[in-house]
Scaffold this motif. Structure first.
Motif, PDB file in Angstrom:
ATOM      1  N   ALA A   1      -0.351 -28.573 -29.952  1.00  0.00           N
ATOM      2  CA  ALA A   1      -1.342 -29.282 -30.635  1.00  0.00           C
ATOM      3  C   ALA A   1      -2.295 -28.700 -31.757  1.00  0.00           C
ATOM      4  N   VAL A   2      -2.649 -29.149 -32.644  1.00  0.00           N
ATOM      5  CA  VAL A   2      -3.727 -28.814 -33.444  1.00  0.00           C
ATOM      6  C   VAL A   2      -4.893 -28.969 -32.930  1.00  0.00           C
ATOM      7  N   VAL A   3      -5.669 -27.933 -32.569  1.00  0.00           N
ATOM      8  CA  VAL A   3      -6.818 -28.230 -31.827  1.00  0.00           C
ATOM      9  C   VAL A   3      -8.227 -27.896 -32.770  1.00  0.00           C
ATOM     10  N   ASP A   4      -8.101 -27.769 -34.043  1.00  0.00           N
ATOM     11  CA  ASP A   4      -9.142 -27.695 -35.084  1.00  0.00           C
ATOM     12  C   ASP A   4      -9.216 -28.751 -35.932  1.00  0.00           C
ATOM     13  N   ILE A   5     -10.446 -29.470 -35.929  1.00  0.00           N
ATOM     14  CA  ILE A   5     -10.717 -30.793 -36.649  1.00  0.00           C
ATOM     15  C   ILE A   5      -9.942 -30.791 -37.975  1.00  0.00           C
ATOM     16  N   LYS A   6     -10.878 -29.605 -38.801  1.00  0.00           N
ATOM     17  CA  LYS A   6     -10.160 -29.546 -40.190  1.00  0.00           C
ATOM     18  C   LYS A   6      -8.675 -29.217 -40.252  1.00  0.00           C
ATOM     19  N   ARG A   7      -8.089 -28.610 -39.615  1.00  0.00           N
ATOM     20  CA  ARG A   7      -6.586 -28.187 -39.538  1.00  0.00           C
ATOM     21  C   ARG A   7      -5.997 -29.509 -39.215  1.00  0.00           C
ATOM     22  N   LEU A   8      -6.445 -30.170 -38.318  1.00  0.00           N
ATOM     23  CA  LEU A   8      -5.644 -31.481 -37.930  1.00  0.00           C
ATOM     24  C   LEU A   8      -5.932 -32.673 -39.040  1.00  0.00           C
ATOM     25  N   ALA A   9      -7.003 -32.622 -39.740  1.00  0.00           N
ATOM     26  CA  ALA A   9      -7.240 -33.526 -40.880  1.00  0.00           C
ATOM     27  C   ALA A   9      -6.223 -33.190 -42.059  1.00  0.00           C
ATOM     28  N   ARG A  10      -6.068 -31.903 -42.169  1.00  0.00           N
ATOM     29  CA  ARG A  10      -5.056 -31.553 -43.192  1.00  0.00           C
ATOM     30  C   ARG A  10      -3.566 -31.645 -42.892  1.00  0.00           C
ATOM     31  N   GLN A  11      -3.342 -31.606 -41.423  1.00  0.00           N
ATOM     32  CA  GLN A  11      -1.945 -32.089 -40.903  1.00  0.00           C
ATOM     33  C   GLN A  11      -1.688 -33.487 -41.349  1.00  0.00           C
ATOM     34  N   ARG A  12      -2.732 -34.165 -41.166  1.00  0.00           N
ATOM     35  CA  ARG A  12      -2.604 -35.896 -41.026  1.00  0.00           C
ATOM     36  C   ARG A  12      -2.670 -36.308 -42.527  1.00  0.00           C
TER      37      ARG A  12
ATOM     38  N   TRP B   1       0.621 -27.021 -49.797  1.00  0.00           N
ATOM     39  CA  TRP B   1      -0.072 -27.305 -48.552  1.00  0.00           C
ATOM     40  C   TRP B   1      -0.214 -25.653 -47.655  1.00  0.00           C
ATOM     41  N   ALA B   2      -1.205 -25.410 -46.903  1.00  0.00           N
ATOM     42  CA  ALA B   2      -1.322 -24.317 -45.984  1.00  0.00           C
ATOM     43  C   ALA B   2      -0.373 -24.537 -44.785  1.00  0.00           C
ATOM     44  N   LYS B   3      -0.024 -23.370 -44.243  1.00  0.00           N
ATOM     45  CA  LYS B   3       0.865 -23.418 -43.044  1.00  0.00           C
ATOM     46  C   LYS B   3      -0.232 -23.896 -41.872  1.00  0.00           C
ATOM     47  N   THR B   4       0.177 -24.690 -40.847  1.00  0.00           N
ATOM     48  CA  THR B   4      -0.480 -25.209 -39.930  1.00  0.00           C
ATOM     49  C   THR B   4      -0.392 -23.579 -38.810  1.00  0.00           C
ATOM     50  N   GLU B   5      -1.584 -23.388 -38.243  1.00  0.00           N
ATOM     51  CA  GLU B   5      -1.670 -21.996 -37.717  1.00  0.00           C
ATOM     52  C   GLU B   5      -1.243 -22.119 -36.252  1.00  0.00           C
ATOM     53  N   ARG B   6      -0.639 -21.306 -35.553  1.00  0.00           N
ATOM     54  CA  ARG B   6      -0.152 -21.439 -34.313  1.00  0.00           C
ATOM     55  C   ARG B   6      -0.989 -20.553 -33.189  1.00  0.00           C
ATOM     56  N   LEU B   7      -0.864 -20.970 -32.084  1.00  0.00           N
ATOM     57  CA  LEU B   7      -1.743 -20.171 -31.060  1.00  0.00           C
ATOM     58  C   LEU B   7      -0.696 -19.427 -30.071  1.00  0.00           C
ATOM     59  N   VAL B   8      -1.321 -18.173 -29.740  1.00  0.00           N
ATOM     60  CA  VAL B   8      -0.295 -17.191 -29.050  1.00  0.00           C
ATOM     61  C   VAL B   8      -0.383 -17.478 -27.760  1.00  0.00           C
ATOM     62  N   GLU B   9       0.958 -17.648 -26.867  1.00  0.00           N
ATOM     63  CA  GLU B   9       1.108 -18.298 -25.822  1.00  0.00           C
ATOM     64  C   GLU B   9       1.707 -17.054 -24.880  1.00  0.00           C
ATOM     65  N   GLU B  10       1.734 -17.170 -23.686  1.00  0.00           N
ATOM     66  CA  GLU B  10       2.522 -16.359 -22.652  1.00  0.00           C
ATOM     67  C   GLU B  10       3.888 -16.171 -22.976  1.00  0.00           C
TER      68      GLU B  10
END
Length: 444
Positions: free
Chosen positions: A277-288, A428-437
């Motif tokens: 999920a995109v968990v940052d409001i600004k990035r989510l608005a950009r994605q949508r 468009w700027a790329k959607t940022e990813r989150l590091v996972e296990e």
């Protein structure tokens, strides 16, 4: 000054529009409950009886641009996937000119079924569609050299943060047993739903989008998503050397082109692909906003849809609804805002609207508005719970209460998209990813 008839018209229109939302929710819920995620059983069982169209080979394409945070897990998960007995599964990562550590991460993965395509500038970074086209052309060439029939090869797209369920290839192969099926879309779920924004997005994908796709499956109008789409190689070949376009939603456009050619696309929720999920409001608005702008770009197909002889009338209505609804929602929002504003101004100037004669009646109307806008989210939580049962109810109830605000963000994105399209902005700027296990890599 507003006349009494004008006031009645605005008020009635406002209430009609407002009440249409819960009504449409009830209809979608019926599809969510009635259909289990595959095409009408009487059609499917007959068509799949022989399984004559089942793929012999699967290619999982992973488009990767600066995916160092997630690409190792994505590749490891993709290499774990197994198709039906006797099939071959390979993974092709398209490194589209990454300038982070993505190439180094990929270089550490040694596996006989992994192929890496490195694209350099100026060919690279021309959009996800061009990266997918390059991968498709390579696979088509390899398939021809190996003598494998193109109709027996399936290409699946799993995004840089995507991970498919263990049964995904078996389910896709089952549906493609029908030779008329040229593509399959699997359900999309959210992994990091421990935060509110993630839970809201999983409510969206796991319940609402799932219901919409089930309805579209019943009408034979399934749309392809950017993640979890599988296409028969022969179907892609029929679309030329570049099946995917530079459209900001290349997946939607590919689905439209298939429908125009009379290709059948199926949807299943028996298998899934998860994403972050995109968990940052600004990035989510950009994605949508990007999604909405891509939807606007696909409007150029409206003329072809009307004149096509390959689309049934009921299917055409649904496809048009899918293309037009974001913009209809934006107009509806303006109308509701004008209705509320007119009610307030009428009370302030001593010329109240017929259905809003007092401040008390205005307050009651606001109460109705609050109930109506909250109702759909609560219903979808019940659907999510009944069909998924893999998330805590308190978190999903909180997601339901936040859902109207989530939709408001989407409407804002629609207006931003219109502005970007009118001013010719496409970057468009790329959607940022989150590091996972990290996931363990299987060697076989």
């Amino acid at each position: 000054m507003m006349s009494a008839s004008d006031g009645w018209l605005i008020a009635v229109a406002g209430y009609a529009i407002l009440l249409a939302w819960p009504l449409s929710t009830v209809i979608l819920v019926w599809f969510a409950v009635r259909y289990v995620g595959t095409h009408r059983a009487t059609v499917v069982n007959k068509a799949l009886a022989s399984g004559g169209g089942k793929p012999e080979q699967f290619w999982i394409i992973v488009p990767a641009l600066n995916e160092e945070a997630v690409v190792a897990n994505t590749v490891a998960a993709a290499l774990r996937l197994r198709g039906p007995a006797g099939t071959l599964t390979r993974v092709l990562v398209v490194d589209d000119g990454s300038d982070d550590r993505t190439p180094e991460v990929l270089a550490t993965i040694d596996h006989p079924r992994l192929h890496v395509m490195r694209r350099e500038l100026p060919e690279a970074r021309q959009g996800k569609g061009e990266a997918l086209n390059a991968a498709y052309r390579l696979i088509a060439s390899l398939t021809a050299s190996e003598g494998v029939p193109a109709e027996r090869v399936a290409l699946g797209i799993i995004d840089g943060d995507g991970q498919g369920s263990d049964n995904i290839l078996a389910e896709v192969g089952r549906l493609m047993g029908d030779t008329k099926v040229g593509a399959v879309q699997v359900q999309v779920r959210i992994r990091n739903r421990d935060k509110l924004l993630g839970a809201v997005q999983d409510l969206e994908f796991g319940a609402i989008v799932d219901a919409c796709q089930n309805m579209r499956d019943a009408l034979d109008t399934v749309g392809l998503g950017g993640n979890g789409q599988f296409s028969r190689l022969s179907t892609l070949i029929s679309l030329g050397s570049a099946p995917w376009s530079s459209c900001l939603v290349e997946d939607m456009e590919l689905g439209l082109r298939m429908h125009l050619q009379g290709v059948s696309i199926r949807y299943t929720s028996r298998a899934s692909v998860t994403q972050q999920a995109v968990v940052d409001i600004k990035r989510l608005a950009r994605q949508r906003t990007r999604w909405a702008q891509g939807n606007l770009q696909c409007a150029r197909y409206l003329g072809s849809l009307f004149t096509s002889g390959n689309i049934a009338r009921t299917a055409l209505v649904e496809i048009l609804h899918y293309l037009v609804s974001p913009w209809a929602n934006a107009v509806v929002t303006v109308m509701l805002t004008l209705t509320g504003t007119a009610g307030v101004l009428g009370l302030l100037t001593g010329h109240p609207m017929p259905l809003l004669p007092t401040w008390v009646s205005l307050g009651e109307s606001l109460g109705v508005w609050a109930v109506v806008t909250t109702f759909p989210g609560l219903v979808w939580v019940l659907v999510h719970r009944a069909k998924r049962a893999d998330e805590a109810m308190p978190r999903m109830l909180l997601a339901a209460l936040a859902y109207p605000l989530f939709l408001l963000l989407g409407l804002t994105a629609t207006y931003r998209a219109l502005g970007r399209q009118l001013t010719g902005k496409q970057a468009w700027a790329k959607t940022e990813r989150l590091v996972e296990e990290p996931l363990a890599l299987q060697t076989a």
